[in-house]
Design an enzyme around this catalytic site. Structure first.
Site, PDB file in Angstrom:
ATOM      1  N   GLU A   1       0.838  -1.203   0.000  1.00 44.56           N
ATOM      2  CA  GLU A   1       0.000   0.000   0.000  1.00 44.56           C
ATOM      3  C   GLU A   1       0.871   1.249   0.000  1.00 44.56           C
ATOM      4  OE1 GLU A   1       0.847   1.584   2.947  1.00 44.56           O
ATOM      5  OE2 GLU A   1       1.842  -0.264   3.523  1.00 44.56           O
TER       6      GLU A   1
ATOM      7  N   GLU B   1       4.632  -0.662   1.385  1.00 44.05           N
ATOM      8  CA  GLU B   1       4.710  -0.921  -0.061  1.00 44.05           C
ATOM      9  C   GLU B   1       4.649  -2.413  -0.409  1.00 44.05           C
ATOM     10  OE1 GLU B   1       8.281   0.739  -1.701  1.00 44.05           O
ATOM     11  OE2 GLU B   1       7.905   2.744  -0.902  1.00 44.05           O
TER      12      GLU B   1
END
Length: 354
Positions: A171, A314
């Site tokens: 994310e 991430e």
């Protein structure tokens, strides 16, 4: 969403027993590869395959903005979400490097960035231009929360249909540790102070502000702890809802899903509340430095594979753990059995177990 949830079955324990029996006949002392053997059994149960394949993986990063960032809860301004998204598209982020290393596919999903992305190479599932500031109003409507979950389901099941054999979740969204902390406080019943951490690295003063913002917002919004959609709509994030859907989608397709850090683990808690059978489809990659992550892992009785003091997000922790996941199935498929290697039971017991 409901159709996908109905397709999520319990994992296949009989396949797991067969896989364990095979592992116990490999040329090694029984159980000597420890958690690697547990992983192999879990992946066999997930996939319904005694000799499963987890390659190639796909790294899916959901990106969205948060109105709560206006309350000074992050070390970075909201514009950084779009700037980092551009960095993903140019291949310059940590998750790009690590996905390339494991020969995976990378997918960026704009599910709610507050501006338009320039260029191409990403999936546009924008539900709205960032959430509203949940310190002042609900972050989104319930309908938008459902749309975000369904976008996550669609993106993930499409990636699996296109050949991905495992999913790495990631994310990007300035302010998303604030939203995740609020969600975790609701679901765990823990005090806000216990679940709120520095996120990307805020000062002690900002940390206290972050805690106060969340506490007041929870009082004002009063989310129902038994209603996932109510929680997401009142204090959630679009990328958090998207990852919740991704988890549901992967489980419905019997595909291993590697959970990253704090934010994706909170999405896992939400997904399990929607579909309890999801739990055994999840592989938890690492223990991050974020305060609430340990609480979320404990709620799920999860044992992360790594502890590298990460706090990037991430999907980087999940990508780093993937070689362990891959190794577990390679051992299962490629290591010789005692019979195949011509080693007798006597030799096994006398030589290998000493």
């Amino acid at each position: 969403m409901e159709k996908t949830i109905s397709q999520i079955t319990i994992t296949n324990k009989e396949i797991g027993r067969q896989t364990l029996a095979h592992l116990n006949n490999l040329t090694k002392p029984i159980g000597s590869l420890g958690r690697l053997e547990e992983l192999a059994v879990q992946i066999a149960e997930i996939t319904d395959e005694p000799f499963p394949n987890v390659s190639p993986p796909v790294s899916i990063v959901f990106a969205a903005d948060h109105g709560i960032a206006l309350e000074g809860v992050s070390a970075y301004p909201q514009e950084v979400t779009a700037q980092m998204a551009a960095n993903f598209l140019s291949g310059g982020a940590g998750i790009n490097v690590l996905t390339n290393q494991i020969k995976g596919q990378f997918v960026l999903v704009d599910i709610g960035i507050a501006s338009e992305l320039k260029g191409s190479g990403y999936i546009n599932e924008k539900i709205r231009y960032g959430t509203a500031n949940f310190a002042k109003e609900s972050a989104m409507t319930k309908g938008q929360a459902v749309k975000a979950i369904e976008a996550g389901i669609k993106v993930t099941t499409n990636a699996i249909s296109n050949g991905a054999n495992s999913v790495i979740l990631g994310e990007m969204g300035i302010g998303n540790t604030t939203s995740s902390s609020a969600i975790l406080a609701i679901l765990s019943g823990e005090a806000v102070e216990n679940v709120v951490g520095p996120g990307t690295g805020i000062s002690e003063e900002k940390l206290l502000n972050k805690q106060q913002v969340i506490k007041k917002a929870l009082m004002d919004r009063n989310p129902d702890p038994n209603d996932v959609l109510d929680i997401l709509s009142k204090v959630g994030g679009l990328e958090i809802a998207g990852m919740t859907g991704a988890i549901l989608g992967a489980a419905s397709k019997k595909t291993p899903l590697i959970i990253d850090g704090f934010i994706s683990t909170v999405s896992a808690v939400l997904a399990i509340r929607l579909a309890p059978n999801v739990r055994n489809y999840l592989i938890f990659s690492h223990q991050s430095q974020e305060a609430g992550h340990g609480i979320a892992l404990k709620m799920l009785e999860a044992k992360p594979l790594l502890d590298l003091e990460l706090r990037l997000g991430e999907g980087t922790g999940a990508a780093l753990a993937f070689p362990l996941v891959q190794s577990s199935v390679h051992v299962l498929k490629e290591m010789a059995t005692f019979t195949g290697a011509g080693i007798s039971i006597t030799e096994k017991s006398e030589d290998l177990e000493n």
